[in-house]
Design an enzyme around this catalytic site. Structure first.
Site, short mmCIF file in Angstrom:
data_model
loop_
_atom_site.label_atom_id
_atom_site.label_comp_id
_atom_site.label_asym_id
_atom_site.label_seq_id
_atom_site.Cartn_x
_atom_site.Cartn_y
_atom_site.Cartn_z
N CYS A 84 0.85 -1.18 0.00
CA CYS A 84 0.00 0.00 0.00
C CYS A 84 0.89 1.24 0.00
CB CYS A 84 -0.94 0.10 1.19
SG CYS A 84 -2.09 -1.28 1.30
N ARG B 67 3.74 -0.05 -4.96
CA ARG B 67 3.53 -0.60 -3.62
C ARG B 67 2.22 -1.38 -3.52
NH1 ARG B 67 6.82 1.90 0.41
NH2 ARG B 67 5.40 0.97 1.90
N TRP C 232 -2.84 -2.65 -1.72
CA TRP C 232 -2.54 -4.07 -1.94
C TRP C 232 -3.34 -4.81 -0.88
CZ3 TRP C 232 -0.34 -8.29 0.59
CH2 TRP C 232 0.10 -9.34 -0.23
N ASN D 39 -1.50 1.96 5.89
CA ASN D 39 -0.63 0.92 5.35
C ASN D 39 -0.19 0.08 6.54
OD1 ASN D 39 1.39 -0.59 4.10
ND2 ASN D 39 2.90 1.05 4.25
N GLY D 40 -0.37 -1.24 6.44
CA GLY D 40 0.01 -2.11 7.55
C GLY D 40 -1.14 -3.05 7.88
N GLU E 231 17.67 -16.78 -9.28
CA GLU E 231 17.19 -15.43 -9.51
C GLU E 231 16.57 -15.31 -10.91
OE1 GLU E 231 16.35 -13.03 -7.95
OE2 GLU E 231 16.36 -11.36 -9.36
N LYS F 236 12.69 -14.21 -11.76
CA LYS F 236 12.35 -13.12 -12.70
C LYS F 236 11.31 -13.60 -13.70
CE LYS F 236 13.44 -10.33 -11.15
NZ LYS F 236 14.21 -10.19 -9.97
N GLU G 57 7.80 -14.21 -12.04
CA GLU G 57 7.01 -13.10 -11.52
C GLU G 57 6.49 -12.18 -12.60
OE1 GLU G 57 8.92 -10.20 -8.88
OE2 GLU G 57 10.83 -10.59 -9.82
N HIS H 193 17.09 -36.81 -9.19
CA HIS H 193 16.54 -37.36 -7.94
C HIS H 193 15.05 -37.10 -7.83
CE1 HIS H 193 20.46 -38.54 -6.59
NE2 HIS H 193 20.92 -37.35 -6.97
N LYS I 98 5.88 -3.90 -4.71
CA LYS I 98 7.32 -3.69 -4.64
C LYS I 98 7.86 -3.79 -3.22
CE LYS I 98 11.27 -2.32 -6.42
NZ LYS I 98 12.01 -3.36 -7.16
O1 M6R Z 1 12.96 -4.53 -0.75
P1 M6R Z 1 13.55 -5.91 -0.56
O2 M6R Z 1 14.82 -6.10 -1.30
O3 M6R Z 1 13.67 -6.30 0.88
O4 M6R Z 1 12.47 -6.88 -1.19
C1 M6R Z 1 12.62 -8.27 -1.08
C2 M6R Z 1 11.75 -9.00 -2.09
O5 M6R Z 1 10.39 -8.71 -1.87
C3 M6R Z 1 12.10 -8.60 -3.52
O6 M6R Z 1 13.46 -8.81 -3.77
C4 M6R Z 1 11.28 -9.40 -4.54
O7 M6R Z 1 11.59 -10.74 -4.47
C5 M6R Z 1 11.52 -8.83 -5.93
N1 M6R Z 1 10.41 -8.03 -6.33
C6 M6R Z 1 11.70 -9.85 -6.97
O8 M6R Z 1 12.00 -9.26 -8.20
#
Ligand code: M6R
Length: 606
Positions: free
Chosen positions: A2, A27, A75, A99-100, A478, A482, A485, A501, A601
């Site tokens: 949020c 956010r 969110w 937010n929270g 990683e 990517k 997501e 395995h 984010k």
């Molecule tokens: O702000 P942060 O680096 O703590 O966020 C951690 C994860 O939420 C963040 O890296 C997330 O996995 C990415 N959006 C992936 O691309």
């Protein structure tokens, strides 16, 4: 999650907030709303399920004139995505954005007999109701009494109907930053948006109340005493926050990597050797620990895995990487001799923040690797190294990840030097190779159309497997995240030797496999594992260090030759290539690359 925004000043609040909410959408983006105190001193709300662009349409049809307002992009946590659950929420004389998570909202509903009176299913409206319950003309007293009743996390921006032109803000854990801007005062969830308007800002301390008026900001502690804000300066160019002519922030942020890595690394090489004294990191911190434990989530955790491979092999120190969300619940052993490294782009990820607090309670020294200056994880840690990536807006992390890696290389180099694993010449050679990263990565970016072409071959795949060993596996974890997501293709990264395995049962001719081969010591084993999946019909897309060469009789669906560096540094060009692969799949599928479904984010809920 949020995003909240607030403005009071001399300009139209609606337009300022709509523009800011568009930036804050990363956010959360399932609904949006604003409340503006009109010229007749009445607070009016416009809100809807959907994106900020939908809210903008609503406001174009039926806008609100006024110079003071609060806004929100959501969110969803408590209550589904609906107009009613969108913020702001009004209860009696009080209008809030939140937010929270108010964890005890059910108890509060019972205690203040709110069942029949609430319009939404949100915990946030309950906070508004409790504020209204305690409000009888003294806003600070009402806020003080309310926050004592709330359990959980909150960043609240509040307007009282009979105090026009004034916004109140209070928070616990969830962030709020405040600035003087646009001929008035502004608040927001983070500095990425406020940085567009002002270079100077302060982070609202937890359990302090900020009072924003057109003429300035006042700060009070819970006892009602005035306090002085601690002003900070935005550490990036405002220019860097636009899309810079690219269709999506993600592409722009991928392309910025050579520059931001240079800016992260160069100031930290002194006399040819990695040197973190400018960040206030004493060598004793690196020399005296007996163990390192990384706490992080998502991409940042993947950066930690690369750091672990580097540290263990070059410094020969025991290092663990823990999911921050599991850290407190799995009895991880940390003590006075442990250096806990928290990695976070936003510095606001609640799991990472809680893990830092937990580590400190157990006596560990804490070091944060954070992008956003003054963020909660940075402030909670004993030491901080900023990554200098500038604002990262796309939900999928790219330049934040590679600058986190750059910092981990610097730490590895310095640690190896101060602990005697590197002599001066080795430390210089290591730093020299690190300084070559921007130029080598640029070569990958310059050939991005080759990767665009390769991406077309997995556009319609249901599942993709990725395989590699050692550092190649860490890179692929990683790369796979990517792809998942932003393209919604199911993807799994496997340590090549582990496939047989169990997982190899899933390999068919319809499952493309992405293989990364950049490590000399495991390359022949990697090739054997690749043959195993090819014999089951899988087509293989190969990313290989160019100096390794290809076997003559091998057949590949596609091959991308990665420009060569020392094996330990191949993570960098390979990561850029995998980022581009995911980006182009998402782009060609016509998806919203920057704002993938269900994600936000900044993850400020546990
Ligand atoms: O702000 P942060 O680096 O703590 O966020 C951690 C994860 O939420 C963040 O890296 C997330 O996995 C990415 N959006 C992936 O691309």
């Amino acid at each position: 999650m949020c995003g909240i925004i607030g403005y009071t000043g001399v300009k139209g609040a609606q337009e300022i907030m709509l523009d800011a909410l568009e930036i804050l959408e990363y956010r959360g983006y399932d609904s949006a709303g604003i409340a503006v105190c009109g010229e007749d001193s009445c607070v009016r709300i416009r809100k809807c399920a959907g994106r900020v662009k939908d809210l903008r349409l609503l406001c174009e049809k039926d806008g609100i004139l006024g110079t003071c307002g609060i806004g929100h992009t959501r969110w969803a946590t408590h209550g589904g995505v609906s107009d009613a659950n969108a913020h702001p929420h009004r209860f009696g004389k009080v209008t809030v954005t939140h937010n929270g998570i108010v964890e005890n909202y059910r108890d509060l509903v019972q205690r203040y007999r709110l069942e029949e009176r609430l319009q939404s299913q949100t915990d946030s409206e309950v906070a508004a109701a409790v504020l209204d319950h305690f409000y009888s003309g003294d806003p600070l007293a009402a806020i003080r009494k309310t926050v004592l009743k709330l359990k959980g996390t909150f960043a609240l921006s509040i307007m009282f109907e009979d105090i026009p032109g004034t916004i109140f803000a209070v928070r616990n854990v969830s962030p709020i930053v405040i600035a003087r801007a646009q001929g008035g005062s502004m608040l927001a969830s983070d500095v990425t948006v406020l940085g567009q308007y002002s270079k100077e800002y302060f982070v609202l301390p937890e359990f302090y109340v900020a009072v924003l008026k057109a003429g300035g900001v006042e700060l009070y502690d819970m006892a009602g005493e005035t306090a002085e804000p601690e002003w900070l300066t935005v550490n990036w160019d405002v220019d860097r926050s636009g899309k810079g002519g690219y269709p999506f922030y993600m592409e722009k942020e991928i392309m910025e990597q050579p520059q931001v890595i240079r800016e992260t690394v160069l100031p930290r090489i002194q006399g040819g050797i990695p040197d973190l004294s400018g960040d206030g990191i004493p060598d004793s911190l690196l020399a005296d620990c007996t163990r390192i434990c990384v706490v992080a989530c998502g991409t940042a955790m993947h950066a930690g895995l690369v750091g672990k491979a580097l540290m263990q092999s070059l410094v020969r120190i025991h290092m663990d990487v823990e999911l921050a969300s599991e850290f407190m619940y799995t009895d991880v052993i940390v003590d006075e001799e442990t250096l806990v490294i928290a990695i976070s782009q936003s510095g606001e990820t609640i799991d990472t923040l809680e893990a830092v607090k937990h580590a400190k309670k157990n006596g560990a020294k804490t070091l944060a690797i954070v992008n956003v200056r003054g963020a909660s994880v940075a402030r909670a840690s004993d030491y901080v190294i900023y990554t200098n990536a500038g604002p990262e807006i796309a939900v999928a992390s790219t330049k934040a990840y590679t600058t986190q890696l750059a910092v981990l290389y610097l730490l590895t180099g310095r640690m190896a030097y101060v602990r005697g694993s590197f002599g001066e010449e080795e430390a210089k050679a290591f730093a020299g190779e690190l300084m070559r990263v921007p130029e080598v990565m640029q070569k990958v970016l310059d050939r991005r159309e080759e990767i665009h072409y390769i991406a077309r071959s997995i556009l319609n795949a249901q599942d993709v497997f990725m395989m590699g060993r050692g550092l190649d596996h860490a890179i692929l974890l990683e790369g796979s995240l990517k792809l998942k997501e932003i393209s919604y293709i199911h993807s799994e990264a496997y340590a090549s030797g582990e496939l047989k395995h169990g997982t190899i049962a899933l390999i068919t001719e319809d499952t493309p496999v992405v293989a990364v081969v950049t490590q000399d010591k495991v390359k022949s084993k990697e090739f054997s594992n690749i043959k195993e999946v090819q014999s089951r019909g899988a087509g293989v897309i190969l990313f290989i260090k160019e100096t390794f060469g290809l076997e003559k009789d091998a057949v590949w669906d596609s091959v991308f030759m990665l420009p060569a560096m020392e094996d330990g540094f191949m993570v960098m060009p390979a990561s850029a290539a995998l980022q581009l692969l995911a980006y182009y799949v998402s782009l060609d599928k016509g998806l919203d690359v920057d704002k993938p479904r269900n994600l936000a984010k900044v993850v400020t809920v546990e």
